[in-house]
Design an enzyme around this catalytic site. Sequence first.
Site, PDB file in Angstrom:
ATOM      1  CB  CYS A 137      -3.392   3.058   9.359  1.00 43.99           C
ATOM      2  SG  CYS A 137      -2.734   3.747  10.889  1.00 43.99           S
ATOM      3  CB  CYS A 170      -0.933   0.003   1.207  1.00 44.19           C
ATOM      4  SG  CYS A 170      -2.097  -1.390   1.247  1.00 44.19           S
TER       5      CYS A 170
END
Length: 246
Positions: free
Chosen positions: A231, A208
């Site tokens: 996150c 990612c």
Amino acid sequence: MQPDTRIPAVPANRAEILTSALDGLSGAERLAAALAHPLTGRTAMVSSFGADSVVLLHLLSLVAPATPVLFIDTQMLFPETLDYQRDVAQALGLTGIRVIRARAMHLAQRDPANALHLSDPDACCDLRKTEPLARALAPFDGWISGRKRFQSGTRARLPLVEEDAGKLKINPMADWTGEEIADYIATHDLPRHPLVAKGYPSIGCAPCTSPVAEGEDPRAGRWRGRDKVECGIHFVDGRMVRGAAA
């Protein structure tokens, strides 16, 4: 008459009180004052050992090298990050490193093919970062974060101290600039994360994270192409931040 053994109540404005105590201080002096303040309590540092983490880690090594440092190994990190974490901890003499991971049972149940990040990156972050960190932080009254205001728009108003999910969160480098970080690293001859030289100013999990082009936001390479900027382990204005519209 029996002595009063009740535990004093924690002031509702403790973040403001601690902010006032830290305002005007900088560097190691600010971090030392934060750790020593009576309202701070049991405190851990949370570090990704990412692009510029070495500055805050170096400051900690100067004032309290035995402080618990929580490192979240998502088991999807770049190999360079794992090597860097071990090398920096040893070089700085940090003795409180705690590597935390998702429970194997939870990984087997919810991400058996290690592909959850492709279909639901928020759920992947919950599984591999948010939940393990919450368990690791349970014994602590607060934690230290390395976030800076310049890193992204969602962090532009980042305070020095905030309340986060009932815990005190201290951001001692909130007002540092990119130039100040670079100067500190150069002055103290600190090791850079090897991926910085390859165009990664912000480093997360390998699947990612992508390189960032000149002129882009330093966190533009995180979850590129998705409406996701954090996150989920951080809050802004009391709300969990994930997408750009949060």
